[in-house]
Every structure is written in C-alpha cells, then in structure tokens.
Design an enzyme around this catalytic site. Structure first.
Site, PDB file in Angstrom:
ATOM      1  N   ALA A  80       0.960  -1.453  -0.017  1.00  0.00           N
ATOM      2  CA  ALA A  80      -0.251  -0.200   0.102  1.00  0.00           C
ATOM      3  C   ALA A  80       1.006   1.118   0.040  1.00  0.00           C
ATOM      4  O   ALA A  80       2.237   1.206   0.172  1.00  0.00           O
ATOM      5  CB  ALA A  80      -0.330  -0.471   1.355  1.00  0.00           C
ATOM      6  N   GLN A  82       0.942   4.009   2.174  1.00  0.00           N
ATOM      7  CA  GLN A  82       1.497   3.603   3.171  1.00  0.00           C
ATOM      8  C   GLN A  82       2.550   2.258   4.046  1.00  0.00           C
ATOM      9  O   GLN A  82       2.429   2.166   5.093  1.00  0.00           O
ATOM     10  CB  GLN A  82       1.192   4.015   4.332  1.00  0.00           C
ATOM     11  CG  GLN A  82       0.057   6.071   3.805  1.00  0.00           C
ATOM     12  CD  GLN A  82       1.560   6.825   3.821  1.00  0.00           C
ATOM     13  OE1 GLN A  82       2.210   6.848   4.451  1.00  0.00           O
ATOM     14  NE2 GLN A  82       0.939   7.852   3.039  1.00  0.00           N
ATOM     15  N   SER A  83       2.900   1.498   2.861  1.00  0.00           N
ATOM     16  CA  SER A  83       3.631   0.479   3.002  1.00  0.00           C
ATOM     17  C   SER A  83       4.558   1.305   4.110  1.00  0.00           C
ATOM     18  O   SER A  83       6.006   1.771   3.542  1.00  0.00           O
ATOM     19  CB  SER A  83       3.905  -0.352   1.719  1.00  0.00           C
ATOM     20  OG  SER A  83       5.071  -1.626   2.174  1.00  0.00           O
ATOM     21  N   ASN A  84       4.901   0.190   5.788  1.00  0.00           N
ATOM     22  CA  ASN A  84       6.339  -0.014   6.199  1.00  0.00           C
ATOM     23  C   ASN A  84       6.875  -0.700   5.134  1.00  0.00           C
ATOM     24  O   ASN A  84       8.441  -0.425   5.241  1.00  0.00           O
ATOM     25  CB  ASN A  84       6.213  -0.691   7.444  1.00  0.00           C
ATOM     26  CG  ASN A  84       4.824   0.555   8.455  1.00  0.00           C
ATOM     27  OD1 ASN A  84       5.443   2.078   8.359  1.00  0.00           O
ATOM     28  ND2 ASN A  84       4.434  -0.315   9.139  1.00  0.00           N
ATOM     29  N   ALA A  86       7.459  -1.520   2.147  1.00  0.00           N
ATOM     30  CA  ALA A  86       8.329  -0.537   1.352  1.00  0.00           C
ATOM     31  C   ALA A  86       9.410   0.324   1.297  1.00  0.00           C
ATOM     32  O   ALA A  86      10.365   0.720   1.312  1.00  0.00           O
ATOM     33  CB  ALA A  86       7.387   0.170   0.270  1.00  0.00           C
TER      34      ALA A  86
END
Length: 331
Positions: A80, A82-84, A86
């Site tokens: 997503a 807001q992926s941690n 990523a």
C-alpha cells in the site's frame, strides 16, 4: 537478465539492523490493564535502526541478502502507499548503494505524508499501478521487473510485506533473542499482517507461546503462516494449532476502530509508547481484549512485540484527526 525470487537455499543475510533489540518493562500499562507490575514487557523492534525502524528490517536482512548474492542491482517490491515494508526496502537499497522501485496501487491514495515522505527522501522510484487487487499488483511488479531487465538492470522482486519462509528467518532470530532476554516468557503478542513475523516467532517459540492479532491484511492469514512455518521446521504446524485473535479488524484493514483509539491512548499516556493505527495499535487492542477475557492472566509474563510503523500514523487521516482532537488544552 533475470528476476530473482528468494528461496530457502539463499546465503547468509546482510546486516541492516542493530541487534538485539531491547526488552523493557511496562509497569504503568500493566497496572492500567489489571496485570501485575512485572507481568508485561515490550520487545522494541521499532528500534531496529534502519530507515525509521520496524520489524521489516529483520526480514529484509535475509531476502535482500539473497538478492545481493544473486547479483541484483535493483530491489522491487509492492504494498500500500503507506507500506512500512516498502519504506524499509527503499532504506535497505540506499544503505547498500543500489536502486529501489516501489509498485503501489493508485487507488490506495497518493497522500504525500507518512511513509511516502520517507520513500522520497530515500530515493525510491514509485510506480503507480491501476491494480485492483493483490494478484494484479503482483503482476504489475513482475512487469516492472521485466521492463528493468530489458533495460539491462538486474532486479530482485522482494515479496509483499517481506514475508516468505526466508524472510521469516529474521523472526526466528527474534524468538531466540526473546528466549534469552525473557526466560519465563508465557506469551508473545504480535500484529499479524503478511504472516512472516508471526511465522518466525512460532518456529522459534512454538505455537502455544505466540498470539497473533489479525490486522486484516490477508483474507485468511493462518494457512499462510502455517505454510511459512512448514518450510522452517521438520514437523509442520497446522493452522488450527496457531493462536490468533480476529476481533480487532473492525470494518476493514485501513479503518481506525474505537478499540484501537483506546489502545493508542493508553500506551502513550502510561508509558510514552507510540503505536500505529493499523498494526501495533490493533495488536495492543488485541492484548487488552485478551486480558479482559482472561486468556492473558496476571502472574504470567507477556511480551508485546512492537513492530514499528510510526511513520504510517502520519499518513492516516483518521488517526491524525484523533490525535489532534485528543490535545488537552489549558490547565
């Protein structure tokens, strides 16, 4: 050129984090929940060091280590906006001096806050996809890898959430740390997202000592966790042997529930511990519910595994609004 898919035959990990992460007591929170002063501890995997910290660093040490050994010069992953995971993939690439490409669904929103700010600072290339589901997003990432290969790059596709049997090896090590730091551990409570964190802890500590709190990231997470564990242990663990609470998902993965609001507030105001609204907030809400229904009892040692994710709070509009409205004005 080829795309690298990590397997259990991968070589040793790269070093990205600072280990072991500390374990700290939570006496004021324990008292607020009705537990004994020494019953509740926190494993600070929000303090892993790289790129703002968080649990994904442990997984990336293994998956990225395999990619580098296979000659990769570009890390590609999905999630997503807001992926941690990523964000930390981008940080790992920056640390190692290679390129990162993050493939996000455009429908997930392009809010330029939270993790997306850090993605930009870390030099990540973001590809916005019209993918409507996980399968389509995976296909979009594969297409990005193919395009990079055609350009002469050597891309490595890092799995969603960093979760695979290889990535879970990072949490086998975390379980080993916990066994040394907390010999009388009764239960470790952790957010259950893409499955790798819980799988590694289960492989190390056993299914009876790990409680996963479902965050809604996967439709049916327990078979995924069991499949990862099966690749780590000689004897498989059946999904029904795993301990999971599914009562904190609420109306969906991205939504802020009243229970999570309460969990964010009590952790912050008793111990100065900041949680995020999707993962650690739900995990703490699940721990609180477990105390209330008696499945976590006074006199037993419980460890809350803090998996990080703070930047995601600032990209979550409802959580930001809740925090702003919680400001206590005046004396």
């Amino acid at each position: 050129m080829k795309t690298t898919h990590v397997t259990l035959s991968s070589p040793s990990p790269v070093t990205l984090g600072t280990w072991p992460t500390p374990v700290e007591p939570l006496p004021r929170l324990a008292a607020a929940l009705g537990l004994g002063q020494h019953d509740l501890l926190i494993k600070r995997d929000d303090l892993t060091g790289l790129g703002g910290g968080g649990n994904k660093v442990r997984k990336l040490e293994w998956t990225v280590g395999a990619a580098i050994a296979d000659g990769a010069d570009t890390l590609v992953t999905t999630g997503a906006p807001q992926s941690n995971h990523a964000r930390l993939t981008a940080a790992a690439a920056a640390r190692l001096g290679i390129r990162s490409v993050l493939v996000f669904p455009a429908a997930g929103g392009r809010s330029q806050s939270g993790n997306l700010v850090l993605d930009g600072l870390l030099g990540a290339h973001v590809v916005w996809s019209d993918a409507a589901d996980r399968a389509a997003l995976d296909a979009a990432a594969a297409a990005v890898c193919a395009h990079l290969s055609e350009q002469g790059a050597r891309p490595a596709l890092i799995p969603f959430g960093g979760s695979s049997a290889v990535g879970a090896l990072g949490y086998v090590r975390c379980g080993e740390e916990l066994s040394e730091q907390v010999p009388d551990l009764e239960r470790a409570v952790v957010a259950l997202g893409s499955g790798g964190t819980m799988a590694g802890l289960v492989a190390s500590l056993g299914p009876d000592r790990v409680l996963g709190v479902d965050t809604g990231a996967l439709d049916d997470p327990l078979p995924v966790v069991a499949a990862f564990v099966a690749d780590l242990l000689p004897e498989p663990v059946r999904p029904e042997q795993l301990q999971m609470r599914s009562d904190q998902v609420g109306s969906g993965y991205g939504n802020l529930t009243e229970a999570v609001k309460s969990a964010l507030t009590v952790a912050a105001r008793t111990e100065g511990i900041i949680l995020d609204p999707i993962y650690t907030g739900r995990a703490m809400a699940g721990l609180i519910a477990a105390v209330e229904d008696g499945s976590i009892r006074p006199g037993r040692t419980t460890v809350f595994v803090h998996t990080g994710g703070l930047p995601g709070l600032f990209g979550h509009q409802a959580a930001v609004a809740y925090g702003e409205n919680s400001v206590i004005s005046g004396l």
